[in-house]
Each structure stands twice: as C-alpha cells, then as structure tokens.
Design a protein around this motif. Structure first.
Motif, PDB file in Angstrom:
ATOM      1  N   MET A   1      11.972   2.722   6.929  1.00 52.00           N
ATOM      2  CA  MET A   1      10.562   2.473   6.646  1.00 52.00           C
ATOM      3  C   MET A   1      10.202   1.028   6.978  1.00 52.00           C
ATOM      4  SD  MET A   1       9.118   5.220   5.143  1.00 52.00           S
ATOM      5  CE  MET A   1       9.668   6.764   4.396  1.00 52.00           C
ATOM      6  N   THR A   2       8.999   0.831   7.433  1.00 49.56           N
ATOM      7  CA  THR A   2       8.458  -0.507   7.616  1.00 49.56           C
ATOM      8  C   THR A   2       7.021  -0.505   7.114  1.00 49.56           C
ATOM      9  OG1 THR A   2       8.063  -2.275   9.235  1.00 49.56           O
ATOM     10  CG2 THR A   2       7.700  -0.035   9.991  1.00 49.56           C
ATOM     11  N   VAL A   3       6.649  -1.485   6.311  1.00 51.16           N
ATOM     12  CA  VAL A   3       5.334  -1.525   5.670  1.00 51.16           C
ATOM     13  C   VAL A   3       4.407  -2.412   6.487  1.00 51.16           C
ATOM     14  CG1 VAL A   3       4.059  -2.103   3.575  1.00 51.16           C
ATOM     15  CG2 VAL A   3       6.370  -1.141   3.408  1.00 51.16           C
ATOM     16  N   ILE A   4       3.287  -1.838   6.878  1.00 48.13           N
ATOM     17  CA  ILE A   4       2.286  -2.544   7.680  1.00 48.13           C
ATOM     18  C   ILE A   4       1.003  -2.645   6.870  1.00 48.13           C
ATOM     19  CG2 ILE A   4       0.885  -2.487   9.787  1.00 48.13           C
ATOM     20  CD1 ILE A   4       3.144  -0.775  11.046  1.00 48.13           C
ATOM     21  N   ALA A   5       0.514  -3.852   6.667  1.00 43.03           N
ATOM     22  CA  ALA A   5      -0.757  -4.064   5.975  1.00 43.03           C
ATOM     23  C   ALA A   5      -1.865  -4.251   7.000  1.00 43.03           C
ATOM     24  CB  ALA A   5      -0.677  -5.289   5.068  1.00 43.03           C
ATOM     25  N   VAL A   6      -2.970  -3.547   6.765  1.00 45.67           N
ATOM     26  CA  VAL A   6      -4.186  -3.725   7.566  1.00 45.67           C
ATOM     27  C   VAL A   6      -5.285  -4.059   6.558  1.00 45.67           C
ATOM     28  CG1 VAL A   6      -5.696  -2.729   9.327  1.00 45.67           C
ATOM     29  CG2 VAL A   6      -3.311  -1.977   9.172  1.00 45.67           C
ATOM     30  N   PRO A   7      -5.420  -5.330   6.193  1.00 50.77           N
ATOM     31  CA  PRO A   7      -6.285  -5.697   5.066  1.00 50.77           C
ATOM     32  C   PRO A   7      -7.770  -5.722   5.448  1.00 50.77           C
ATOM     33  CG  PRO A   7      -5.257  -7.655   5.967  1.00 50.77           C
ATOM     34  CD  PRO A   7      -4.683  -6.481   6.735  1.00 50.77           C
ATOM     35  N   TYR A   8      -8.288  -4.540   5.692  1.00 54.86           N
ATOM     36  CA  TYR A   8      -9.684  -4.375   6.079  1.00 54.86           C
ATOM     37  C   TYR A   8     -10.285  -3.196   5.336  1.00 54.86           C
ATOM     38  CZ  TYR A   8      -9.077  -7.490  10.098  1.00 54.86           C
ATOM     39  OH  TYR A   8      -8.845  -8.585  10.896  1.00 54.86           O
ATOM     40  N   HIS A   9     -11.573  -3.293   5.064  1.00 59.53           N
ATOM     41  CA  HIS A   9     -12.386  -2.128   4.724  1.00 59.53           C
ATOM     42  C   HIS A   9     -13.360  -1.952   5.872  1.00 59.53           C
ATOM     43  CE1 HIS A   9     -15.877  -0.023   2.839  1.00 59.53           C
ATOM     44  NE2 HIS A   9     -14.875   0.774   2.514  1.00 59.53           N
ATOM     45  N   LEU A  10     -13.144  -0.891   6.662  1.00 64.27           N
ATOM     46  CA  LEU A  10     -13.855  -0.720   7.922  1.00 64.27           C
ATOM     47  C   LEU A  10     -13.615  -1.969   8.771  1.00 64.27           C
ATOM     48  CD1 LEU A  10     -17.091   0.993   6.525  1.00 64.27           C
ATOM     49  CD2 LEU A  10     -14.994   2.070   7.369  1.00 64.27           C
ATOM     50  N   ASP A  11     -14.674  -2.714   9.170  1.00 63.35           N
ATOM     51  CA  ASP A  11     -14.456  -3.904   9.988  1.00 63.35           C
ATOM     52  C   ASP A  11     -14.510  -5.203   9.187  1.00 63.35           C
ATOM     53  OD1 ASP A  11     -17.174  -3.744   9.452  1.00 63.35           O
ATOM     54  OD2 ASP A  11     -17.792  -4.486  11.416  1.00 63.35           O
ATOM     55  N   GLU A  12     -14.485  -5.093   7.862  1.00 64.39           N
ATOM     56  CA  GLU A  12     -14.554  -6.271   6.994  1.00 64.39           C
ATOM     57  C   GLU A  12     -13.149  -6.717   6.601  1.00 64.39           C
ATOM     58  OE1 GLU A  12     -16.224  -7.648   2.588  1.00 64.39           O
ATOM     59  OE2 GLU A  12     -16.462  -5.573   3.261  1.00 64.39           O
ATOM     60  N   HIS A  13     -12.794  -7.922   6.971  1.00 60.21           N
ATOM     61  CA  HIS A  13     -11.483  -8.450   6.625  1.00 60.21           C
ATOM     62  C   HIS A  13     -11.421  -8.737   5.127  1.00 60.21           C
ATOM     63  CE1 HIS A  13      -8.240 -11.777   7.183  1.00 60.21           C
ATOM     64  NE2 HIS A  13      -7.689 -10.610   6.882  1.00 60.21           N
ATOM     65  N   LEU A  14     -10.364  -8.233   4.485  1.00 59.93           N
ATOM     66  CA  LEU A  14     -10.160  -8.429   3.047  1.00 59.93           C
ATOM     67  C   LEU A  14      -8.821  -9.129   2.835  1.00 59.93           C
ATOM     68  CD1 LEU A  14     -11.205  -4.870   1.763  1.00 59.93           C
ATOM     69  CD2 LEU A  14     -12.628  -6.927   1.861  1.00 59.93           C
ATOM     70  N   PRO A  15      -8.756 -10.421   3.053  1.00 57.78           N
ATOM     71  CA  PRO A  15      -7.465 -11.109   2.916  1.00 57.78           C
ATOM     72  C   PRO A  15      -6.885 -11.021   1.515  1.00 57.78           C
ATOM     73  CG  PRO A  15      -9.270 -12.687   3.138  1.00 57.78           C
ATOM     74  CD  PRO A  15      -9.842 -11.335   3.446  1.00 57.78           C
ATOM     75  N   GLY A  16      -7.732 -10.757   0.516  1.00 54.77           N
ATOM     76  CA  GLY A  16      -7.231 -10.641  -0.849  1.00 54.77           C
ATOM     77  C   GLY A  16      -7.009  -9.207  -1.304  1.00 54.77           C
ATOM     78  N   LEU A  17      -6.974  -8.255  -0.364  1.00 57.15           N
ATOM     79  CA  LEU A  17      -6.752  -6.857  -0.737  1.00 57.15           C
ATOM     80  C   LEU A  17      -5.437  -6.714  -1.503  1.00 57.15           C
ATOM     81  CD1 LEU A  17      -7.687  -3.884  -0.516  1.00 57.15           C
ATOM     82  CD2 LEU A  17      -6.373  -3.740   1.616  1.00 57.15           C
ATOM     83  N   GLU A  18      -5.526  -6.167  -2.699  1.00 55.56           N
ATOM     84  CA  GLU A  18      -4.362  -6.053  -3.581  1.00 55.56           C
ATOM     85  C   GLU A  18      -3.585  -4.794  -3.227  1.00 55.56           C
ATOM     86  OE1 GLU A  18      -6.864  -6.043  -6.929  1.00 55.56           O
ATOM     87  OE2 GLU A  18      -6.732  -8.189  -7.277  1.00 55.56           O
ATOM     88  N   LEU A  19      -2.375  -4.988  -2.732  1.00 56.94           N
ATOM     89  CA  LEU A  19      -1.562  -3.894  -2.225  1.00 56.94           C
ATOM     90  C   LEU A  19      -0.387  -3.619  -3.162  1.00 56.94           C
ATOM     91  CD1 LEU A  19      -1.458  -4.954   1.525  1.00 56.94           C
ATOM     92  CD2 LEU A  19      -2.947  -3.235   0.465  1.00 56.94           C
TER      93      LEU A  19
END
Length: 247
Positions: free
Chosen positions: A1-19
């Motif tokens: 497994m490899t975990v990939i973060a795409v911290p966006y909601h649609l085209d809005e960058h969410l650098p603080g998205l809590e994963l």
C-alpha cells in the motif's frame, strides 16, 4: 500500500485537510485559469500519473481527498497501468448527476455518472479516462437520491445494494474500492459536509469494507474525507482507515 493525499475539495486547495492516515505522497498542482472542470482536469492528470506509477511498481494506492471527484484521476491511472477496474462505491448519495439533472449544481454529485461515460466529459477527455461498463459498478447504500438519480438507476445496469447485501454481489477481476465517509450515519460521524440520516453504523461499514478487501482483487482505494475541518472526523474514521491500509 502507498498513501496518496490530494488535499483538495474540487479545485480548492485545502492544505489543512485533516486526514486519518499519514501520506507517503501529496499531490499539489499549480492549477490553470479557467472553469472548475478544466482546473480539476489538470489536478487529476497528476493524480492519474502517480497512481499509474505506483500500480506499475506493484503497490496499491490509497488516495485520500476532500471529495469523490478525485476518483476520476484514480481510475484513469489504473487504466494507464493496464487495469480495467470494476467499482465498489460506498456513498450516502448516488453521485450520478449530470449538469441537466443536478438541482444544486454541486460537482461532487457527478463522478459515478462520469466514470460510466456520461455527465460532463471535460476531465475524462483531458486525462484519457475510458468509460467503466455500468454492469461493473456496485453502488453501496446510496440512500439519499434525487428523483432524477433514482430514475436513472432504475434503468441502468449499475447494481445498488445496502451495506448488508454487499457480499452477494462482489465483482470479479480488479476492483477500485471507493468510500465516501458520509455513508456512515451522521450520528456516529459528526461534521459531515452533506449528512444523510438513517445510515449504517461505522462497525457495519467497516465489516463490509473488510469483506471487499478480502474477497476482491482491490487494486486501488479512494477515501473521500467529506467533513468540515475541526470536527474530528479523521479521528472517528481512523480505525476504518487502518483497515484499508492493512488490506
């Protein structure tokens, strides 16, 4: 497994998205000017390239993002790597809207319809996404449908099942497992962007996900972290997320 973060909601960058998982890779794109689908196409082109590389290296990508449209890039990446996946799609909603049927215009309600060859084709044409046959899609729960979605699904080959009915309809061959966390009842998962009452509990969803992981050839996983920041959804989902990466 490899975990990939795409911290966006649609085209809005969410650098603080809590994963709920620490990423091995994070996709951040310099998006072009233009409409939202054009911007998202540029983002998902990068997602597709990274997914194809990881699959080609023998790894299963687990892609975490802020909504379900990222799945377009994931499935395109699988196709680029020579995989033609069926879809097992957990969601409180149908995600089979088109620009003509959506009353809200919310683009996050489109991706299943886009994956099977309908709805807006901007992203699909840009990243070379080929349609997934409707018969290869299992829509799990989808308890909150607009009338137009219910009408479409009534005539489509997509199979719609409750969480408890999933083991009897699992597809063969490679599978993309997609989980929008709002499939879980909002009483157990507060802070959802689009909560829908009367859903399955977290334990039932986890058991169903476990069945998919152990009965199917899961070649990629998508986790849509559709919660408001600061509401603790990442902590509630942590055990389910660990189930995903444990395989």
């Amino acid at each position: 497994m490899t975990v990939i973060a795409v911290p966006y909601h649609l085209d809005e960058h969410l650098p603080g998205l809590e994963l709920p998982l620490a990423p091995d890779h994070t996709v951040v794109a310099d998006l072009p000017e233009g409409g939202r689908w054009q911007r998202m196409a540029a983002l998902y082109e990068q997602v597709a390239t990274l997914v194809a590389e990881e699959v080609g290296a023998g790894r299963v990508p687990v892609v975490l993002s802020g909504d379900c449209t990222t799945s377009l890039g994931v499935v395109a990446g699988l196709q680029q790597a020579g995989r033609a996946p069926a879809l097992v799609w957990f969601d409180a909603h149908g995600d089979v809207q088109t620009p003509e049927t959506s009353t809200s215009g919310y683009l996050g309600g489109f991706p299943v319809r886009q994956l099977v060859g309908g709805s807006d084709r901007t992203v699909a044409e840009h990243i070379g996404l080929r349609p997934v046959p409707e018969r290869d899609v299992v829509l799990v729960d989808a308890r909150d449908l607009d009338p137009a979605e219910a009408e479409y699904l009534a005539g489509a080959a997509i199979r719609r099942v409750p969480v408890a009915g999933l083991p009897g309809v699992l597809p063969s061959g490679p599978v993309y497992l997609h989980l929008d966390v709002d499939v879980v009842d909002p009483e157990e998962l507060p802070g959802l962007l689009f909560p829908s009452p009367d859903g399955p509990g977290l334990a039932d969803v986890t058991a169903a996900v476990h069945a998919v992981l152990h009965s199917c050839d899961v070649v990629a996983i998508g986790l849509a972290c559709t919660w408001h920041p600061g509401t603790g959804g990442n902590r509630v989902i942590a055990s389910l997320a660990e189930e995903l990466v444990a395989g």
